[in-house]
Design an enzyme around this catalytic site. Structure first.
Site, PDB file in Angstrom:
ATOM      1  N   CYS A 299       5.887  -5.951 -21.352  1.00 17.99           N
ATOM      2  CA  CYS A 299       4.707  -5.234 -20.841  1.00 17.99           C
ATOM      3  C   CYS A 299       4.580  -5.365 -19.328  1.00 17.99           C
ATOM      4  O   CYS A 299       3.594  -4.937 -18.753  1.00 17.99           O
ATOM      5  CB  CYS A 299       3.429  -5.708 -21.526  1.00 17.99           C
ATOM      6  SG  CYS A 299       3.067  -7.441 -21.228  1.00 17.99           S
TER       7      CYS A 299
ATOM      8  N   HIS B  75       0.830  -1.212   0.000  1.00 17.54           N
ATOM      9  CA  HIS B  75       0.000   0.000   0.000  1.00 17.54           C
ATOM     10  C   HIS B  75       0.860   1.255   0.000  1.00 17.54           C
ATOM     11  O   HIS B  75       0.555   2.232  -0.674  1.00 17.54           O
ATOM     12  CB  HIS B  75      -0.903   0.017   1.228  1.00 17.54           C
ATOM     13  CG  HIS B  75      -2.076  -0.882   1.100  1.00 17.54           C
ATOM     14  ND1 HIS B  75      -2.876  -0.860  -0.011  1.00 17.54           N
ATOM     15  CD2 HIS B  75      -2.581  -1.835   1.904  1.00 17.54           C
ATOM     16  CE1 HIS B  75      -3.829  -1.760   0.131  1.00 17.54           C
ATOM     17  NE2 HIS B  75      -3.658  -2.370   1.289  1.00 17.54           N
TER      18      HIS B  75
HETATM   19  C1  PEP Z   1       3.333  -9.695 -16.188  1.00 21.05           C
HETATM   20  O1  PEP Z   1       3.201 -10.771 -15.599  1.00 21.05           O
HETATM   21  O2  PEP Z   1       4.406  -9.062 -16.266  1.00 21.05           O
HETATM   22  C2  PEP Z   1       2.165  -9.075 -16.830  1.00 21.05           C
HETATM   23  C3  PEP Z   1       2.300  -8.019 -17.591  1.00 21.05           C
HETATM   24  O3  PEP Z   1       0.944  -9.612 -16.540  1.00 21.05           O
HETATM   25  P1  PEP Z   1       0.172  -9.310 -15.161  1.00 21.05           P
HETATM   26  O4  PEP Z   1       0.973  -8.303 -14.400  1.00 21.05           O
HETATM   27  O5  PEP Z   1      -1.176  -8.790 -15.538  1.00 21.05           O
HETATM   28  O6  PEP Z   1       0.140 -10.637 -14.540  1.00 21.05           O
END
Ligand code: PEP
Ligand code: MG
Length: 567
Positions: free
Chosen positions: A498, A198
């Site tokens: 990502c 948090h």
């Molecule tokens: C990841 O695992 O890096 C990803 C982008 O997916 P999530 O964070 O939604 O699990």
């Protein structure tokens, strides 16, 4: 090679997990949020209410604590308000009350009954892992506040600093972190907590430089001026004042430069890097489309369905996907990657997730849900095809949690049958190790560094005590990322990142140096990453990638990258 991996180095520097960048030089204010043990002991030694009187006293204290959370929630906004409202709800939890009542009926004193009930739920939440484990800090905070009312002392909290200070604590309770005043809190240094605690969430919202998981932080002497470098995750208690002020001025100049950066992203010598946004729904897509991104690298569809008890119809899904695609198409950005349902584990969805798994992070989640329920995937792909036709683009789609080339092939076939560009996420070490064979099956890869780190290090990404392991700078993770990027280059297919790693300006340069072609992140991080890329050459990125994967710890890796890219 530097071999020191201890949290506190021989130089006296303290290190932790960087959360919010920014350099600050200010006096330490140590915050202790425990109740005064003498006041608790005095109450425990005296006559405590019993039976119905005890539960009435508990209810009265709960009312006061919950009202306090509600009042603070109404005065706050954004995630701070949500965090406070959630704490208010948890305070009134019926299961907690039932257990307190039972403990009292079993002959325990009121304080013992509360301690045991909170202990029981804290253990249960910790075992559940994921987001539930994050609530353990909240539960203990609620316990302290209830007891404060029972024994007649003020609720524990942070004293308001007189001058802008570096707040040092074990970890802040949500009620405390949500009420922070950025004009008086120059930086946050937490002994515990991880990048998803948090305190980290609130620090990001308030843009307060923040480092968490700093072993030994509570040993910093109150009042002493320390230099905090939020991007590097370093606290220097012995910084020389002139040098410190110079670094603070440079950090302010850096922030101003970031604000001026407008994209598109290239390195200083003109190598293009696609910066993309991570979005959750049409509202976040509208916002992100107004920032200097070239599209979406990750649309987390499951976040739109967290509260759905039944699978939304294809028509409903098509409307939702269109709502995400359209703002980007209208902004001239046609690269929008939708991820199929990543339900399960920390993102349970009533209509999809399998209940009662022993170990949900390693269970039937993400793409694996289609083993038993192929319709879920088919309907998503049908809806995405419709949405693409409506806005006039070919959507990109990727599957989460792919472990084998066979899974990649099966997924790609379904996506290609509907005219979609098909990709898979690389989040499992097996997929990174077989990236050459997986990339053959699809049009693109996208590396989810959050899960790739979790599974490589065998460390729950939500466990705050394991934040030093779930750090994407872990050289083992970097090596798997480099392998995947190299496979993409050999196949001449795009490989993006990502996960959160893409939002770290320094790590973003390292990823580009490995051959990553796009970086997708929360829209708020885009300017910092773009500005950093614009200051380094592509060769510097390549060099940084080469030295970083050779290191033996995240701290060493960060330092090695900084030496090439900044110093
Ligand atoms: C990841 O695992 O890096 C990803 C982008 O997916 P999530 O964070 O939604 O699990
Ligand atoms: Mg993931």
């Amino acid at each position: 090679m530097v071999t020191d991996n201890a949290p506190q180095s021989a130089t006296g520097l303290l290190r932790g997990t960087p959360v919010v960048a920014g350099v600050v030089y200010g006096p330490v204010q140590v915050v202790r949020t425990d109740l005064d043990p003498a006041a608790v002991a005095a109450f425990a030694a005296g006559p405590q209410p019993e039976g119905d009187d005890a539960i009435a006293a508990y209810d009265a204290a709960v009312d006061k604590v919950a009202a306090g959370f509600l009042a603070r929630s109404e005065a706050a906004h954004g995630s701070a308000a949500e965090v406070l409202a959630a704490s208010g709800k948890l305070t009134r939890d019926r299961g907690l009350r039932t257990m307190v009542r039972k403990n009292i009926a079993d002959g325990h004193s009121l304080l013992e009954a509360i301690d045991a009930a909170v202990g029981h739920f804290a253990e249960m939440f910790a075992k559940m892992g994921g987001l539930m484990a994050e609530r353990v800090t909240d539960l203990h905070d609620i316990r302290k506040r209830i007891i404060a009312h029972l024994i007649g002392v003020s609720e524990p909290g942070i004293p308001v600093p007189e001058v802008p200070s570096v707040l040092v604590a074990e970890d802040l309770a949500p009620a405390d972190s949500a009420g922070l005043r950025p004009e008086l809190v120059a930086a946050l240094v937490m002994e515990k907590g991880g990048a998803t605690s948090h305190t980290a969430i609130i620090a990001r919202q308030l843009a307060i430089p923040c480092i968490v998981g700093v072993a030994g932080a509570l040993g910093l002497p109150a009042g002493q001026r320390v230099l905090v470098d939020g991007a590097a995750g370093i606290i220097d208690p012995a910084a020389e004042p002139q040098d410190a002020e110079r670094k603070v001025a440079a950090s302010i100049a850096e922030r101003e430069a970031q604000e001026k950066w407008t994209g598109p992203a290239t390195t200083a010598d003109g190598a293009p890097v696609k910066l993309l946004a991570n979005v959750a729904d049409p509202a976040s897509a509208e916002k992100a489309a107004k920032t200097p991104v070239e599209g979406v690298g990750l649309f987390r569809t499951e976040l739109a369905f967290l509260k759905s008890t039944e699978e939304p119809s294809v028509a409903e899904q098509a409307d939702l996907y269109e709502g995400v695609l359209r703002p980007f198409v209208e902004a001239g950005a046609f690269h929008v990657v939708t991820r199929t349902l990543d339900a399960g584990s920390d993102k349970p969805i009533a209509y999809a997730t399998i209940e009662g798994e022993e170990n949900p992070a390693l269970g039937v989640r993400g793409y694996r849900l289609t083993y038993d329920k192929p319709g879920l995937l088919d309907h998503q792909l049908d809806a995405l095809k419709i949405a693409g036709e409506r806005v006039g683009i070919q959507p990109w789609v990727m599957a989460p949690m792919i472990a084998t080339p066979d899974e990649a092939r099966d997924f790609a076939k379904k996506a290609h049958d509907r005219g979609l560009k098909a990709g898979v996420m690389i989040e499992i070490p097996s997929a990174a190790l077989l990236a050459d064979r997986i990339v053959e099956q699809v049009d693109f890869l996208s590396i989810g560094t959050n899960d790739l780190t979790q599974y490589t290090m065998a460390a729950d990404r939500m466990a705050t005590d394991l934040a030093h392991l779930t750090d994407p700078w872990q050289p083992a993770v970097l090596q798997l990322v480099a392998m995947t990027a190299a496979a993409g280059k050999r196949a001449d297919k795009p490989v993006g990142v990502c996960g959160e790693a893409a939002a770290d300006p320094l790590l973003a340069c390292v990823l580009v140096g490995m051959g990553i072609t796009s970086l997708s992140m929360a829209a708020a991080s885009v300017k910092a990453v773009g500005a950093q890329l614009s200051r380094v050459t592509f060769d510097q990125c390549v060099k940084a990638a080469e030295v970083t994967v050779d290191m033996i710890s995240p701290a060493n890796a960060r330092e090695a990258a900084r030496a090439v890219l900044i110093d």
